[in-house]
Design an enzyme around this catalytic site. Structure first.
Site, short mmCIF file in Angstrom:
data_model
loop_
_atom_site.label_atom_id
_atom_site.label_comp_id
_atom_site.label_asym_id
_atom_site.label_seq_id
_atom_site.Cartn_x
_atom_site.Cartn_y
_atom_site.Cartn_z
N ARG A 127 40.53 20.59 53.44
CA ARG A 127 41.05 21.15 52.19
C ARG A 127 41.62 22.55 52.41
O ARG A 127 42.73 22.87 51.92
CB ARG A 127 39.93 21.16 51.14
N ILE A 178 29.51 15.27 53.85
CA ILE A 178 30.82 15.09 53.23
C ILE A 178 30.71 15.63 51.81
O ILE A 178 29.69 15.45 51.14
CB ILE A 178 31.21 13.58 53.20
N ASP A 179 31.73 16.32 51.35
CA ASP A 179 31.72 16.87 50.00
C ASP A 179 31.41 15.79 48.97
O ASP A 179 31.77 14.62 49.15
CB ASP A 179 33.07 17.50 49.66
N LYS A 180 30.81 16.20 47.87
CA LYS A 180 30.47 15.27 46.80
C LYS A 180 31.66 14.41 46.40
O LYS A 180 31.54 13.18 46.28
CB LYS A 180 29.97 16.05 45.57
N THR A 233 34.41 13.74 48.03
CA THR A 233 35.10 13.09 49.15
C THR A 233 34.37 11.80 49.45
O THR A 233 33.14 11.76 49.44
CB THR A 233 35.12 14.00 50.38
#
Length: 318
Positions: free
Chosen positions: A246, A144-146, A148
């Site tokens: 996104r 998961i993105d930083k 998010t």
């Protein structure tokens, strides 16, 4: 014998007669994945009971035949175990489900060598970590993105790692995100099916590309709540590409609020984001469902939208 190497005797089960060597060994030694055993065979670490080398994983085996498997100790990574608090949604001897806060990087990389989820898992799980390929590391199956927040699963054993990875590859993992997007989507539900690859003009960004150049990416979205010049939507991922939600929501004109890469803050939202000090994409991994790779049980977990997104929702409510 090499230091730290352990030798295991594997007896081919009766039902595995005629199977490939790697498959039969996986049946005899269930603590090892088939891929791990194929690697040991390729490294010359598997011999028949008479000492003859067994170098071909495709060799058909006889029931009751015996093999000696020499297993070297896992190669340690340089990642440091760090006592970082974890919000654990579920844990057993095979896997762990973590509710990741926004701002926490998943895996060490240039610029983020420590203070990551991997560092936290190394401390929490100790020696009980997936070692795919003989490397001691937490079994990070997806990321998961930083910036998010939300649910992630990590494997503690090779077989759990492989079982989860197969489900991700088959797109059978149930992943649903909650996102606050700019504008009100029309229609209020739909599917974005557009392949994603690295942008040709900005290597730090992903983009929808022509068929044949990127990997297929499919996002199903639906409206949860209409807001002031915005909307709370649920995005169900059929695939799991980098920055998928996104990129896909931005592609239909509804970029995530606060997204510094794929969106432009609308004038009517700018002062609100500044006042709330909201400086991330409004994205939360709210639901995660999968089949337990050992028990076969269906597991499903839900995570509440975190406080910063809740505050944004309250301010944007009609």
């Amino acid at each position: 014998m090499d230091a730290g190497v352990s030798t295991l005797r594997a007896i081919v089960p009766a039902e595995a007669g005629g199977w490939r060597l790697d498959k039969a060994l996986a049946a005899a030694l269930p603590e090892f994945s088939r891929e791990r055993l194929k690697g040991l065979i390729a490294d010359g670490r598997v011999r028949r009971a008479d000492g003859a080398p067994a170098n071909d994983p495709a060799t058909k085996v006889a029931p009751g035949s015996a093999y000696d498997v020499s297993v070297p100790p896992p190669v340690a990574l340089e990642n440091e175990a760090q006592d970082i608090p974890l919000d654990i949604a579920y844990e057993d001897e095979h896997l762990i489900v973590v509710d990741k806060p926004a701002g926490l990087v998943v895996h060490p990389a240039a610029g983020n060598l420590d203070g990551t989820l991997v560092n936290a898992l190394l401390h929490h799980c100790g020696g009980s970590l997936s070692g795919i390929g003989g490397v001691a590391r937490p079994g990070i199956v997806h990321r998961i993105d930083k910036d998010t927040s939300g649910l992630m699963v990590a494997a503690k054993t090779d077989l759990a790692h492989e079982g989860l990875a197969r489900q991700f590859a088959a797109h059978s993992i149930d992943r649903r995100y909650r996102a606050i997007v700019a504008g009100l989507p029309h229609p209020t539900s739909g599917t974005v099916d557009g392949p994603i690859a690295r942008s040709a003009t900005n290597r730090k960004k992903m983009a929808i590309v022509d068929d044949g150049r990127g990997k297929r990416a499919v996002t199903h979205y639906r409206l949860i709540q209409a807001l002031k010049s915005a909307a709370l939507v649920e995005c169900r991922l059929e695939t799991g590409r980098t920055h998928q939600v996104r990129v896909h929501m931005a592609s239909i004109g509804h970029a995530l609020i606060g997204d510094p890469v794929y969106g432009r803050t609308r004038p009517e939202h700018r002062s609100l984001l500044n006042r709330l000090d909201f400086a991330r994409q409004a994205l939360h991994a709210a639901h995660l469902g999968f089949i337990h790779p050992y028990s076969g049980a269906h597991l499903a977990f839900d995570s509440m939208i975190p406080a910063d997104m809740q505050a944004l929702l309250i301010e944007l409510a009609l």
